[in-house]
Motif scaffolding. Structure first.
Motif, PDB file in Angstrom:
ATOM      1  N   ASP A  12       0.882  -1.158   0.000  1.00  0.00           N
ATOM      2  CA  ASP A  12       0.000   0.000   0.000  1.00  0.00           C
ATOM      3  C   ASP A  12       0.922   1.211   0.000  1.00  0.00           C
ATOM      4  O   ASP A  12       2.102   1.122   0.396  1.00  0.00           O
ATOM      5  CB  ASP A  12      -0.848  -0.055   1.267  1.00  0.00           C
ATOM      6  CG  ASP A  12      -1.666   1.209   1.483  1.00  0.00           C
ATOM      7  OD1 ASP A  12      -1.474   1.861   2.534  1.00  0.00           O
ATOM      8  OD2 ASP A  12      -2.456   1.576   0.604  1.00  0.00           O
ATOM      9  N   ASP A  14       0.059   5.159   0.801  1.00  0.00           N
ATOM     10  CA  ASP A  14      -0.094   6.159   1.861  1.00  0.00           C
ATOM     11  C   ASP A  14      -0.234   5.491   3.234  1.00  0.00           C
ATOM     12  O   ASP A  14      -1.084   4.634   3.429  1.00  0.00           O
ATOM     13  CB  ASP A  14      -1.320   7.036   1.568  1.00  0.00           C
ATOM     14  CG  ASP A  14      -1.159   7.831   0.273  1.00  0.00           C
ATOM     15  OD1 ASP A  14      -2.172   8.183  -0.348  1.00  0.00           O
ATOM     16  OD2 ASP A  14      -0.011   8.070  -0.145  1.00  0.00           O
ATOM     17  N   GLY A  15       0.634   5.886   4.139  1.00  0.00           N
ATOM     18  CA  GLY A  15       0.636   5.297   5.473  1.00  0.00           C
ATOM     19  C   GLY A  15       1.554   4.107   5.603  1.00  0.00           C
ATOM     20  O   GLY A  15       1.735   3.563   6.707  1.00  0.00           O
ATOM     21  N   ASP A 132      -1.779  -0.407   5.759  1.00  0.00           N
ATOM     22  CA  ASP A 132      -2.093   0.224   7.051  1.00  0.00           C
ATOM     23  C   ASP A 132      -3.594   0.250   7.302  1.00  0.00           C
ATOM     24  O   ASP A 132      -4.036   0.710   8.362  1.00  0.00           O
ATOM     25  CB  ASP A 132      -1.526   1.661   7.124  1.00  0.00           C
ATOM     26  CG  ASP A 132      -2.240   2.621   6.180  1.00  0.00           C
ATOM     27  OD1 ASP A 132      -2.561   3.744   6.609  1.00  0.00           O
ATOM     28  OD2 ASP A 132      -2.506   2.253   5.018  1.00  0.00           O
ATOM     29  N   SER A 133      -4.390  -0.186   6.328  1.00  0.00           N
ATOM     30  CA  SER A 133      -5.847  -0.166   6.488  1.00  0.00           C
ATOM     31  C   SER A 133      -6.422  -1.548   6.272  1.00  0.00           C
ATOM     32  O   SER A 133      -5.863  -2.364   5.514  1.00  0.00           O
ATOM     33  CB  SER A 133      -6.466   0.804   5.460  1.00  0.00           C
ATOM     34  OG  SER A 133      -5.992   2.119   5.688  1.00  0.00           O
ATOM     35  N   ASP A 136      -6.760  -2.799   2.733  1.00  0.00           N
ATOM     36  CA  ASP A 136      -5.547  -3.343   2.102  1.00  0.00           C
ATOM     37  C   ASP A 136      -5.447  -4.847   2.370  1.00  0.00           C
ATOM     38  O   ASP A 136      -5.153  -5.645   1.475  1.00  0.00           O
ATOM     39  CB  ASP A 136      -4.299  -2.654   2.671  1.00  0.00           C
ATOM     40  CG  ASP A 136      -4.319  -1.143   2.526  1.00  0.00           C
ATOM     41  OD1 ASP A 136      -3.831  -0.453   3.454  1.00  0.00           O
ATOM     42  OD2 ASP A 136      -4.831  -0.648   1.507  1.00  0.00           O
TER      43      ASP A 136
HETATM   44 MG   LIG Z   1      -2.789   3.356   3.256  1.00  0.00          MG
END
Ligand SMILES: [Mg+2]
Ligand SMILES: O=P(O)(O)OC[C@@H](O)[C@H]1O[C@@H](OP(=O)(O)O)[C@@H](O)[C@@H](O)[C@@H]1O
Ligand SMILES: [Zn+2]
Length: 187
Positions: A12, A14-15, A132-133, A136
């Motif tokens: 992933d 972002d993050g 991070d989510s 994902d």
């Molecule tokens: Mg993310």
């Protein structure tokens, strides 16, 4: 040279690679890689792993930025990784919004299928999906990936939830994941 699913690490964005924001990452200046993430990607590449990225970018559908800006961010990312001695095999992104009914917005697996097709893999079973989510991990789970939640970005919040995916490993950040994988500590 054939690629084996176990060699593939899908990240992933972002993050995981760079800082995230609830206000979206809308410009190249807002795209700030975490201190050790570029080096972690380079070390994975140098060790024979194939690194690809699967990222939702609904900010495009929402009009916050356009595909030209996204291309600038991904050119910056690619240059940083290549300068560090690594490579990124493919970046798959979903430019759509939640109401566009596309097939590529995570948690749907469309971005992962795109990566699979581009890399000529018959399966993603045993590939790594690092996010991070929850969405994902859900996308990775749909493809039989091994799941890793990092606690950067939204990951610390995500870790508090019942993931319903009890096989997800939890790592502090992308560096921690790479360190453990390269040390043979993730099986
Ligand atoms: Mg993310
Ligand atoms: O983590 P990846 O997939 O690389 O990218 C996530 C971003 O596209 C944005 O995704 C949005 O979710 P919605 O698209 O509004 O549900 C929000 O979570 C933003 O904070 C976040 O920056
Ligand atoms: Zn999409």
């Amino acid at each position: 040279m054939p690629i084996y699913p176990q060699q593939l690490v899908i990240l992933d964005r972002d993050g995981v690679i760079n800082q995230d924001s609830d206000a979206y990452i809308k410009s190249l200046d807002e795209w700030i890689p975490y201190p050790d993430s570029i080096d972690a990607i380079a070390r994975l590449s140098q060790s024979g792993y194939i690194v690809a990225i699967a990222t939702n970018q609904s900010g495009i559908a929402r009009g916050y930025y356009d595909e030209a800006v996204l291309t600038e961010m991904h050119a910056r990312l690619t240059t940083l990784v290549e300068t560090a001695g690594g490579s990124i095999a493919h970046i798959a992104y979903c430019p759509h919004g939640p109401d566009d009914n596309c097939t590529c917005r995570k948690p749907l697996p469309g971005l992962l299928h795109d990566i699979q097709r581009v890399l000529g893999l018959s399966s993603l079973s045993g590939s790594w999906m690092v996010g991070d989510s929850l969405r994902d991990l859900q996308a990775g789970h749909a493809c039989g990936c091994r799941l890793v939640l990092v606690k950067t970005g939204k990951g610390a919040q995500t870790a508090q939830k019942d993931l319903g995916l009890n096989d997800a490993l939890i790592c502090t950040n992308l560096k921690d994941f790479a360190d453990k994988l390269l040390a043979g500590r993730l099986g």
